[in-house]
Design an enzyme around this catalytic site. Structure first.
Site, PDB file in Angstrom:
ATOM      1  CG  HIS A 136      -1.936  -0.829   1.641  1.00  0.00           C
ATOM      2  ND1 HIS A 136      -3.324  -1.097   2.034  1.00  0.00           N
ATOM      3  CD2 HIS A 136      -2.101  -2.147   0.500  1.00  0.00           C
ATOM      4  CE1 HIS A 136      -3.201  -1.609   1.723  1.00  0.00           C
ATOM      5  NE2 HIS A 136      -3.282  -2.774   0.838  1.00  0.00           N
ATOM      6  CD  GLU A 162      -2.123   4.371   2.905  1.00  0.00           C
ATOM      7  OE1 GLU A 162      -3.627   4.197   3.508  1.00  0.00           O
ATOM      8  OE2 GLU A 162      -1.509   3.552   1.951  1.00  0.00           O
ATOM      9  CB  CYS A 190      -6.534   0.030   5.181  1.00  0.00           C
ATOM     10  SG  CYS A 190      -4.893  -0.554   5.274  1.00  0.00           S
ATOM     11  CB  CYS A 210      -1.978   2.009   5.906  1.00  0.00           C
ATOM     12  SG  CYS A 210      -1.954   1.241   4.608  1.00  0.00           S
TER      13      CYS A 210
END
Length: 186
Positions: A74, A76, A104, A107
């Site tokens: 992801h 992040e 999410c 993260c």
């Protein structure tokens, strides 16, 4: 590695070119938005992230989940790894993370574990967001670090339109490849 779609949907959005004179939340979210456009162009979910320390960008990333066959890739997570390398410390205490959609659970947890000082996100996520949407991990009673959170508002509409347009085009492309429904007659 997963093969990308032969022709990713064309991105109808243009990158932003924020003034270098005003380095505020809108400036840095614009840079995250640009990362999201890069994700779209790579046929990834258009989420972008930048991390800033002392007014300077020290990391920038976008999702690479599909191309890397990596569920942890992801924006992040990738940006936090870059930021830790840039400063030579896993503790991102004086850093602000800007991301185009609410983080999410993974993260959000990584933001807390890395001691990010502040998280600014554009689009709230009431289903999977964990810094105010579905829940707020930063508010758990026994958590050892709390992030200052700026939720929504900063380029929220632009980032929402980008994400929604991407999925609309992906659904349309998927439906086009299915072809017309064939029934057994009646």
């Amino acid at each position: 590695m997963s093969a990308a779609a032969p022709n990713p949907p064309p991105c109808p959005f243009e990158k932003r070119f924020p003034s270098q004179l005003v380095r505020d939340d809108t400036h840095f979210m614009s840079l995250a938005f640009n990362q999201a456009i890069d994700a779209w162009r790579a046929d990834e979910v258009p989420i972008g992230c930048v991390i800033v320390r002392d007014g300077e960008v020290i990391a920038a990333a976008h999702n690479t989940v599909e191309h890397g066959d990596d569920p942890t890739a992801h924006a992040e997570i990738l940006a936090m790894t870059q930021a830790a390398r840039a400063i030579g410390d896993w503790r991102l205490e004086r850093c602000t993370l800007y991301v185009t959609k609410e983080p999410c659970p993974m993260c959000s947890g990584a933001s807390i574990m890395s001691r990010v000082a502040r998280v600014v996100y554009a689009v709230p996520d009431p289903k999977m967001g964990c810094l105010g949407g579905a829940t707020n991990l930063s508010e758990l009673p026994r958590v050892n670090h709390r992030c200052d959170i700026t939720a929504g508002g900063v380029l929220e509409e632009e980032c929402r339109q980008l994400i929604q347009a991407y999925f609309k085009l992906k659904r349309a492309a998927a439906n086009a490849t299915k072809g017309p429904e064939t029934g057994s007659g009646g």
